[in-house]
Design a protein around this motif. Structure first.
Motif, short mmCIF file in Angstrom:
data_model
loop_
_atom_site.label_atom_id
_atom_site.label_comp_id
_atom_site.label_asym_id
_atom_site.label_seq_id
_atom_site.Cartn_x
_atom_site.Cartn_y
_atom_site.Cartn_z
N LYS A 380 0.82 -1.22 0.00
CA LYS A 380 0.00 0.00 0.00
C LYS A 380 0.85 1.27 0.00
O LYS A 380 0.55 2.23 -0.71
CB LYS A 380 -0.91 -0.02 1.22
N TRP A 381 1.92 1.28 0.79
CA TRP A 381 2.68 2.52 1.00
C TRP A 381 4.00 2.59 0.25
O TRP A 381 4.56 3.66 0.09
CB TRP A 381 2.99 2.68 2.49
N ALA A 382 4.53 1.45 -0.19
CA ALA A 382 5.84 1.44 -0.84
C ALA A 382 5.71 1.07 -2.31
O ALA A 382 5.67 1.94 -3.18
CB ALA A 382 6.80 0.50 -0.12
N GLN A 383 5.61 -0.22 -2.61
CA GLN A 383 5.42 -0.63 -4.00
C GLN A 383 4.65 -1.94 -4.03
O GLN A 383 4.69 -2.73 -3.09
CB GLN A 383 6.76 -0.78 -4.71
N PRO A 384 3.90 -2.16 -5.11
CA PRO A 384 3.07 -3.37 -5.20
C PRO A 384 3.90 -4.64 -5.13
O PRO A 384 5.01 -4.70 -5.68
CB PRO A 384 2.38 -3.23 -6.56
N VAL A 385 3.38 -5.64 -4.44
CA VAL A 385 4.11 -6.92 -4.37
C VAL A 385 4.05 -7.59 -5.73
O VAL A 385 3.14 -7.38 -6.54
CB VAL A 385 3.51 -7.84 -3.29
N SER A 386 5.03 -8.45 -5.98
CA SER A 386 5.11 -9.15 -7.25
C SER A 386 4.14 -10.32 -7.27
O SER A 386 3.57 -10.72 -6.24
CB SER A 386 6.54 -9.67 -7.46
N SER A 387 3.98 -10.91 -8.44
CA SER A 387 3.08 -12.06 -8.56
C SER A 387 3.59 -13.24 -7.74
O SER A 387 2.81 -13.97 -7.12
CB SER A 387 2.94 -12.46 -10.04
N ASP A 388 4.93 -13.45 -7.72
CA ASP A 388 5.48 -14.53 -6.91
C ASP A 388 5.24 -14.28 -5.42
O ASP A 388 4.91 -15.21 -4.66
CB ASP A 388 6.98 -14.68 -7.17
N GLN A 389 5.41 -13.02 -5.01
CA GLN A 389 5.15 -12.70 -3.60
C GLN A 389 3.68 -12.93 -3.24
O GLN A 389 3.37 -13.42 -2.17
CB GLN A 389 5.57 -11.26 -3.31
N TRP A 390 2.80 -12.59 -4.15
CA TRP A 390 1.37 -12.80 -3.88
C TRP A 390 1.06 -14.30 -3.79
O TRP A 390 0.27 -14.72 -2.94
CB TRP A 390 0.51 -12.14 -4.95
N ASP A 391 1.69 -15.09 -4.65
CA ASP A 391 1.49 -16.54 -4.56
C ASP A 391 1.92 -17.07 -3.18
O ASP A 391 1.26 -17.94 -2.60
CB ASP A 391 2.28 -17.26 -5.66
N ASN A 392 3.02 -16.52 -2.66
CA ASN A 392 3.47 -16.92 -1.33
C ASN A 392 2.48 -16.50 -0.25
O ASN A 392 2.22 -17.25 0.70
CB ASN A 392 4.85 -16.33 -1.03
N VAL A 393 1.94 -15.29 -0.39
CA VAL A 393 0.94 -14.83 0.57
C VAL A 393 -0.27 -15.77 0.56
O VAL A 393 -0.78 -16.17 1.61
CB VAL A 393 0.50 -13.38 0.25
N CYS A 394 -0.73 -16.12 -0.62
CA CYS A 394 -1.89 -17.02 -0.74
C CYS A 394 -1.61 -18.36 -0.07
O CYS A 394 -2.47 -18.91 0.63
CB CYS A 394 -2.25 -17.23 -2.21
N ALA A 395 -0.40 -18.88 -0.27
CA ALA A 395 -0.06 -20.17 0.34
C ALA A 395 -0.05 -20.06 1.87
O ALA A 395 -0.52 -20.97 2.57
CB ALA A 395 1.30 -20.64 -0.17
#
Length: 611
Positions: A380-395
């Motif tokens: 939200k405040w720095a830069q959007p997370v990458s697709s790989d990072q989002w996949d890790n969040v989902c897991a």
């Protein structure tokens, strides 16, 4: 801070300075603690969690130290060069005034960074003063012998696995395994001592007064340039910026790791056994640091920590305690075996001294919420997370949905068995709720129906089993009656409205049972045994959480008074350990990231409420 030599001897019991009688310098790889008497009594080389070279804070006889002080009776004062991590210790004598400037140059160069240079520049600013220096390293926590040889004007300490070179602009003398110097400076004169790690590409190199001046100027410029990015302009700018500078010192530049504290085994109670090694990356502490630094506008540290997480957290590799370990080594290692150093007596006799930390193997479900909340704020405040990072969040969120209702050791790392802690439930709710927010805001793919159902189930579980009718408060564990300061995070995480009647009743109960003159205890250890002997002081992060909770509840005047009281418990430099004793002394590892990040958050929110 002003003390006479006799005052210092009394405080040390002839041997030790209190924990709070120290300042901190560092180079984003390691740190040194410098006492108000001019002695460096803690330094690990070449990194935070390496064995100590100077460790007399843990054993006055065996630990090793670097003494540098006036050789005649003196009063001392210690302060930071403004807006930097350069530390000045001044000596006021009958014959004049002198000062020692301590700093570690911050160098990103591949070779010079390996030097880990520690510079001590001595100046006489008025009159004339005799000084004495003694450099007495004791390698590997005092367990490893070393040799000392003079190579020209350079004293080389060699322990086999680590070599340190001491250069000075005054003559050095060999005294058994130590190096000494006695010298006198007149007004306007200076002397320089420089301690380097040497070997391989790094050769011994002298540090003349002119070079020390250049390095001093460059180090001051580095810290001031870094701090200039701060967006904080509030009422407590000096304390907030000192906390920010301290958090920066606790970062490990090569990997982006953030340590919980740079020391081990400083006691939570003098003579007690609650002595732990904090020189590692606690996911919770580091994630909260990211929040505090982002609040102030420091995005680089947040990005570096996110890269650390991406490298070392693999959601597909699920261990017995889950895909996320509660702590990691500064290089990302997962094995942190705990052992006791029986030959060390501990700070003021507080044994055992421990290195490593077996809590690394604990299950602490709250860390998922802390980490995903920091990722949410970074996105939200720095830069959007990458697709790989989002996949890790989902897991990670999927794992939380499967396992949130397990008992665990909880935020306080109790060693008395797993329980159904409310705080762990709360932060599991945070993990899912923040991930849902990210998915909605950016249109990211997610199993939203499942996430929402699990989030809502946790919410209702907390309200049904985390609320005690008897206590009229949210409590430490499900179906229990013990209060716990960790529930102060409920309104801070937006789980409960800060003016909800149930929350206000909880705040009143906490105030009555756990608060002492604005200072907050973690929990009632008699009612809730944690598997360890001995008492502890009030927990400073909880005291700042208490300030924030009162701010959000609209009790702004009370919050401001509590905040101002907490500031009086800082040491002379604005630094905090983990806890405060019943007599107001600092206890525990020092300085503590948890405390400083909570100070920043409390100041930010209190400023906003005061307008």
């Amino acid at each position: 801070m002003t003390q006479t030599t006799s005052d210092q001897d009394a405080l040390k019991g002839g041997r030790y300075l209190p924990i709070a009688e120290h300042g901190l310098i560092g180079d984003l790889r390691s740190v040194a603690l410098v006492g108000t008497d001019g002695t460096i009594d803690w330094y690990c080389c070449p990194c935070f969690d390496a064995p100590s070279v100077f460790g007399s804070i843990l054993d006055a006889e065996r630990g090793g130290c670097f003494e540098l002080a006036a050789a005649i009776p003196a009063r001392t004062k210690q302060f930071y060069f403004p807006d930097t991590n350069v530390l000045l210790t001044r000596f006021f004598t009958e014959d004049g005034v002198g000062e020692v400037q301590d700093f570690m140059p911050v160098d990103s160069g591949s070779v010079e960074a390996k030097r880990h240079r520690l510079i001590r520049r001595v100046l006489c600013v008025r009159g004339s003063i005799p000084f004495r220096a003694r450099v007495a390293p004791r390698f590997d926590y005092g367990a490893l012998p070393h040799t000392l040889r003079m190579v020209g004007d350079v004293a080389v300490f060699d322990s086999g696995g680590l070599s340190l070179a001491l250069t000075a602009t005054v003559p050095l003398e060999v005294d058994g395994p130590d190096a000494r110097a006695d010298f006198k400076l007149a007004e306007g004169e200076a002397a320089v001592f420089a301690l380097d790690q040497v070997g391989g590409e790094v050769a011994p190199r002298s540090c003349a007064c002119a070079e020390a001046e250049r390095q001093f100027t460059a180090t001051v410029a580095y810290w001031r340039n870094w701090l200039s990015a701060s967006r904080y302009r509030g009422r407590w700018r000096e304390m907030v910026h000192r906390s920010a500078l301290t958090l920066k010192l606790l970062t490990y530049a090569p990997t982006g790791a953030i340590v919980a504290a740079p020391t081990t085994s400083l006691p939570e109670q003098l003579g007690g056994e609650r002595n732990w090694d904090y020189r590692y990356v606690w996911v919770r502490d580091a994630a909260f640091c990211v929040y505090a630094l982002l609040r102030l506008g420091f995005t680089g540290e947040a990005q570096a920590f996110m890269e650390f997480v991406t490298r070392h957290v693999s959601p597909g590799e699920v261990k017995p305690a889950g895909p996320l370990q509660i702590m990691y080594g500064i290089d990302g290692r997962t094995e942190l075996p705990e052992r006791e150093l029986a030959e060390l007596e501990g700070h003021q006799g507080s044994a055992p001294v421990r290195v490593g930390n077996d809590a690394a193997e604990q299950l602490q479900l709250d860390i998922y919420g802390a980490l995903i909340d920091s990722i949410y704020l970074y996105d939200k405040w720095a830069q959007p997370v990458s697709s790989d990072q989002w996949d890790n969040v989902c897991a990670l969120v999927d794992w939380v949905c499967e396992h949130w209702d397990q008992p665990d050791e909880g935020i306080w790392e109790t060693r008395g068995g797993r329980k159904n802690f409310l705080y762990s439930r709360l932060m599991c709710w945070v993990a899912i709720e923040r991930a849902i927010r990210m998915a909605h805001r950016r249109g990211l793919p997610a199993d939203l129906p499942r996430w929402r159902e699990c989030r809502d189930t946790i919410y209702r579980r907390i309200h049904s089993r985390g609320w005690s009718q008897a206590r009229q408060a949210f409590v430490q564990e499900e179906d229990g009656d013990v209060l716990d300061a960790a529930v102060l995070m409920m309104p801070l995480t937006k789980f409960v409205a800060p003016t909800d009647p149930k929350w206000l009743a909880t705040l009143d109960a906490l105030t009555q049972d756990l608060v002492s003159d604005s200072l907050v205890y973690r929990y009632d250890r008699v009612a809730s045994p944690d598997g360890m002997r001995g008492d502890e002081g009030t927990f400073s992060i909880c005291s700042f959480w208490y300030v924030e909770a009162m701010v959000h509840a609209g009790r702004v005047d009370e919050a401001r008074l509590a905040f101002e009281k907490m500031l009086t418990y800082a040491n002379h430099l604005g630094l905090y350990a983990e806890e405060i004793s019943h007599t107001g002394e600092q206890q525990g590892n020092f300085p503590q990231a948890f405390t400083h990040l909570a100070l920043i958050s409390a100041a930010f929110n209190l400023d906003r409420a005061l307008g």
